[in-house]
Design a protein around this motif. Sequence first.
Motif, mmCIF file in Angstrom:
data_model
loop_
_atom_site.group_PDB
_atom_site.id
_atom_site.type_symbol
_atom_site.label_atom_id
_atom_site.label_comp_id
_atom_site.label_asym_id
_atom_site.label_seq_id
_atom_site.Cartn_x
_atom_site.Cartn_y
_atom_site.Cartn_z
ATOM 1 N N VAL A 131 10.105 5.647 6.024
ATOM 2 C CA VAL A 131 10.517 5.574 7.084
ATOM 3 C C VAL A 131 11.804 4.730 7.360
ATOM 4 O O VAL A 131 11.552 3.867 6.755
ATOM 5 C CB VAL A 131 9.435 4.704 7.836
ATOM 6 C CG1 VAL A 131 9.519 4.374 9.553
ATOM 7 C CG2 VAL A 131 7.735 5.297 8.038
ATOM 8 N N TYR A 132 12.667 5.567 7.767
ATOM 9 C CA TYR A 132 14.011 4.841 8.322
ATOM 10 C C TYR A 132 13.914 3.984 9.342
ATOM 11 O O TYR A 132 13.778 4.439 10.478
ATOM 12 C CB TYR A 132 15.074 5.870 7.982
ATOM 13 C CG TYR A 132 16.460 5.485 8.352
ATOM 14 C CD1 TYR A 132 17.095 4.501 7.334
ATOM 15 C CD2 TYR A 132 17.394 5.723 9.295
ATOM 16 C CE1 TYR A 132 18.299 4.186 7.569
ATOM 17 C CE2 TYR A 132 18.459 5.374 9.686
ATOM 18 C CZ TYR A 132 19.106 4.453 8.469
ATOM 19 O OH TYR A 132 20.451 4.073 8.644
ATOM 20 N N ARG A 133 14.056 2.663 9.194
ATOM 21 C CA ARG A 133 13.860 1.853 10.155
ATOM 22 C C ARG A 133 14.950 1.871 11.441
ATOM 23 O O ARG A 133 14.732 1.397 12.468
ATOM 24 C CB ARG A 133 13.739 0.384 9.919
ATOM 25 C CG ARG A 133 15.009 -0.184 9.000
ATOM 26 C CD ARG A 133 14.866 -1.538 8.453
ATOM 27 N NE ARG A 133 16.040 -1.943 7.597
ATOM 28 C CZ ARG A 133 17.108 -2.669 7.959
ATOM 29 N NH1 ARG A 133 17.097 -3.034 9.315
ATOM 30 N NH2 ARG A 133 17.947 -2.867 7.291
ATOM 31 N N MET A 134 16.151 2.469 10.959
ATOM 32 C CA MET A 134 17.199 2.666 11.746
ATOM 33 C C MET A 134 17.163 4.264 12.610
ATOM 34 O O MET A 134 18.340 4.673 12.879
ATOM 35 C CB MET A 134 18.611 2.255 11.569
ATOM 36 C CG MET A 134 18.460 0.702 11.247
ATOM 37 S SD MET A 134 20.170 -0.225 10.586
ATOM 38 C CE MET A 134 21.184 1.063 10.717
ATOM 39 N N LYS A 183 21.182 6.108 5.956
ATOM 40 C CA LYS A 183 19.774 6.661 5.618
ATOM 41 C C LYS A 183 19.599 6.942 4.258
ATOM 42 O O LYS A 183 18.302 6.942 3.435
ATOM 43 C CB LYS A 183 19.392 7.731 6.593
ATOM 44 C CG LYS A 183 18.040 8.490 6.560
ATOM 45 C CD LYS A 183 17.798 9.501 7.446
ATOM 46 C CE LYS A 183 16.451 9.772 7.381
ATOM 47 N NZ LYS A 183 16.059 11.005 8.633
ATOM 48 N N GLU A 184 20.483 7.975 3.575
ATOM 49 C CA GLU A 184 20.352 8.482 2.116
ATOM 50 C C GLU A 184 20.114 7.293 1.140
ATOM 51 O O GLU A 184 19.377 7.228 0.180
ATOM 52 C CB GLU A 184 21.580 9.375 1.956
ATOM 53 C CG GLU A 184 21.409 10.090 0.485
ATOM 54 C CD GLU A 184 20.194 10.828 0.488
ATOM 55 O OE1 GLU A 184 19.919 10.904 -0.722
ATOM 56 O OE2 GLU A 184 19.838 11.674 1.323
ATOM 57 N N GLY A 185 20.990 6.302 1.410
ATOM 58 C CA GLY A 185 20.871 4.843 0.679
ATOM 59 C C GLY A 185 19.583 4.312 0.580
ATOM 60 O O GLY A 185 18.976 4.071 -0.355
ATOM 61 N N LYS A 232 31.951 10.104 12.931
ATOM 62 C CA LYS A 232 32.078 9.277 11.737
ATOM 63 C C LYS A 232 30.857 8.212 11.660
ATOM 64 O O LYS A 232 30.351 8.123 10.561
ATOM 65 C CB LYS A 232 33.531 8.405 11.916
ATOM 66 C CG LYS A 232 34.554 9.493 11.304
ATOM 67 C CD LYS A 232 35.777 8.465 11.576
ATOM 68 C CE LYS A 232 37.088 9.283 11.463
ATOM 69 N NZ LYS A 232 38.278 8.638 11.463
ATOM 70 N N GLU A 233 30.480 7.992 12.872
ATOM 71 C CA GLU A 233 29.423 6.995 13.194
ATOM 72 C C GLU A 233 28.089 7.457 12.685
ATOM 73 O O GLU A 233 27.491 6.914 12.008
ATOM 74 C CB GLU A 233 29.360 6.319 14.510
ATOM 75 C CG GLU A 233 30.389 5.511 15.058
ATOM 76 C CD GLU A 233 30.540 5.095 16.197
ATOM 77 O OE1 GLU A 233 29.542 5.487 16.947
ATOM 78 O OE2 GLU A 233 31.493 4.444 16.881
ATOM 79 N N ARG A 234 27.753 9.030 13.016
ATOM 80 C CA ARG A 234 26.575 9.345 12.574
ATOM 81 C C ARG A 234 26.688 9.682 11.096
ATOM 82 O O ARG A 234 25.474 9.410 10.520
ATOM 83 C CB ARG A 234 26.631 10.881 13.407
ATOM 84 C CG ARG A 234 25.382 11.685 12.923
ATOM 85 C CD ARG A 234 25.289 13.156 13.199
ATOM 86 N NE ARG A 234 26.502 13.832 12.739
ATOM 87 C CZ ARG A 234 26.784 14.337 11.717
ATOM 88 N NH1 ARG A 234 26.127 14.096 10.897
ATOM 89 N NH2 ARG A 234 27.913 14.937 11.598
ATOM 90 N N LYS A 235 27.833 10.213 10.677
ATOM 91 C CA LYS A 235 27.768 10.399 9.198
ATOM 92 C C LYS A 235 27.708 8.953 8.312
ATOM 93 O O LYS A 235 26.770 8.951 7.369
ATOM 94 C CB LYS A 235 29.267 10.819 8.674
ATOM 95 C CG LYS A 235 29.354 11.245 7.411
ATOM 96 C CD LYS A 235 28.372 12.618 7.171
ATOM 97 C CE LYS A 235 28.676 13.130 5.754
ATOM 98 N NZ LYS A 235 27.709 14.162 5.490
#
Length: 152
Positions: A5-8, A117-119, A108-111
């Motif tokens: 679960v990605y908290r952000m 998230k990947e990290g 850029k912000e989304r990327k």
Amino acid sequence: MAKFVYRMQNILDIKSKLEVQAKNDFAQANAELQEEQEKLTEFFFKKRNCEDCLREEYGKEKLDLSEIQYWKNSITYTDNLIKEQTVCVVNAQAKADAKKEYMLQLMKERKTQEILKEGAFQEFLEEIKAEESKEVDELVSYTYGKKQNESR
């Protein structure tokens, strides 16, 4: 097995929605720019047509001064339209450029959020791997200890 679960995630979702909206706004601004450029092109064609008609009047044997004056006035009027339309094109270009910059910033912000998230996912995988390794070690220790007790 644990679930990632990605908290952000809600921030990532918002960034994605904002990016889609910015892309739509940019497309609309670009369409308006194209429309303004087409109007300018039409005015240039209209001016060229007026100039051709004026030359045609000058080429006649019998000059009609009212007709010549009409075509001169038409050329002057079309020049004014071209000046006004050029300003509209410049404004539309500036608007499209601003929308593009905003869209690129949101991309850029989304990327960045996707990279975060990947990290976080990689970190999650490492934690799962460490837990599994710990469980395997405990199981091996238990089995080894049980065999040692049986051999005594």
